[in-house]
Design an enzyme around this catalytic site. Structure first.
Site, PDB file in Angstrom:
ATOM      1  N   LYS A 120       0.831  -1.210   0.000  1.00  0.00           N
ATOM      2  CA  LYS A 120       0.000   0.000   0.000  1.00  0.00           C
ATOM      3  C   LYS A 120       0.873   1.272   0.000  1.00  0.00           C
ATOM      4  O   LYS A 120       0.655   2.188  -0.802  1.00  0.00           O
ATOM      5  CB  LYS A 120      -0.922  -0.018   1.224  1.00  0.00           C
ATOM      6  CG  LYS A 120      -1.969   1.049   1.161  1.00  0.00           C
ATOM      7  CD  LYS A 120      -2.990   0.871   2.275  1.00  0.00           C
ATOM      8  CE  LYS A 120      -3.443   2.219   2.750  1.00  0.00           C
ATOM      9  NZ  LYS A 120      -2.859   2.624   4.013  1.00  0.00           N
ATOM     10  N   ASP A 138      -7.109   1.578   0.488  1.00  0.00           N
ATOM     11  CA  ASP A 138      -7.199   1.689   1.944  1.00  0.00           C
ATOM     12  C   ASP A 138      -8.657   1.453   2.343  1.00  0.00           C
ATOM     13  O   ASP A 138      -9.495   1.094   1.517  1.00  0.00           O
ATOM     14  CB  ASP A 138      -6.688   3.061   2.412  1.00  0.00           C
ATOM     15  CG  ASP A 138      -7.635   4.187   2.002  1.00  0.00           C
ATOM     16  OD1 ASP A 138      -8.554   3.936   1.185  1.00  0.00           O
ATOM     17  OD2 ASP A 138      -7.469   5.302   2.513  1.00  0.00           O
TER      18      ASP A 138
END
Ligand code: SF4
Length: 211
Positions: A120, A138
């Protein structure tokens, strides 16, 4: 969701915010990397508050390395998990200085090898600092993609793969920020603000609110 509707949703999010970006404050790829590393389980507001003091004192990998772990901790102790984040930031600076001349490498593999940097964080840095069409899923992107049916998936990886597959090229660089901001301010977790949502007529969520 069909292709046309998906295109309309993305066009509308673009019209609403033609140049979206992160709310984290930074002045270089290095500072963005550190800010993202600090932002796990913390708010951008909280991270900015700390980095407004940290970055002037240590704007580069070399200067942050010189602070040492304890020195970094002093600046970030208001942020959750600051002990491990300080360790990771320090070790990351060491690698950047020793292997990359203090610069952030523009490579997924190299980024993911840095302490505390997962897929991420690498996606955010590649997208926001280097303009790659990567999508860092997210909690906000996950929720918005599923509620609207733009790119439904059981977990963040599924949603990421689906978004990569279905989002047309022209939207790929910015879609990550549009969906985060939409989830943060409009399609909020507890009670989405459907009444003031710019894609309300296109969204396929079954339990829309009138707010
Ligand atoms: S209509 Fe409601 S559920 Fe759909 S995207 Fe907008 S805020 Fe979210």
């Amino acid at each position: 969701m069909n292709k046309d509707k998906r295109y309309q949703i993305l066009s509308r999010l673009r019209d609403n915010n033609p140049n979206p970006t992160t709310e984290l404050e930074y002045e270089s790829p290095f500072q963005l990397l550190i800010a993202v590393l600090l932002s796990a389980q913390a708010t951008d507001v909280g991270v900015n508050k700390a980095t407004r003091k940290l970055f002037p004192a240590a704007p580069t990998a070399e200067t942050m390395l010189a602070l040492g772990v304890d020195g970094i901790k002093e600046y970030i102790k208001t942020i959750g998990l600051f002990n491990s984040k300080a360790e990771n930031a320090y070790k990351t600076c060491k690698i950047l200085v020793e292997q990359y001349d203090g610069e952030v490498p523009e490579s997924r593999e190299a980024l993911e090898a840095l302490p505390g940097v997962g897929r991420k964080t690498a996606n955010v840095v590649l997208n926001t600092a280097f303009g790659w069409p990567t999508i860092a899923v997210d909690t906000h992107i996950f929720r918005v993609s599923n509620r609207t049916k733009l790119a439904p998936g059981k977990n963040v990886n599924e949603v990421e793969q689906k978004l990569i597959k279905v989002v047309p090229k022209e939207f790929k660089v910015d879609v990550h920020h549009w969906l985060i901001l939409h989830g943060r301010y409009t399609c909020v977790a507890r009670k989405p603000r459907c009444g003031s949502c710019v894609i309300e007529d296109l969204c396929e969520f079954k339990e829309k609110t009138s707010d």
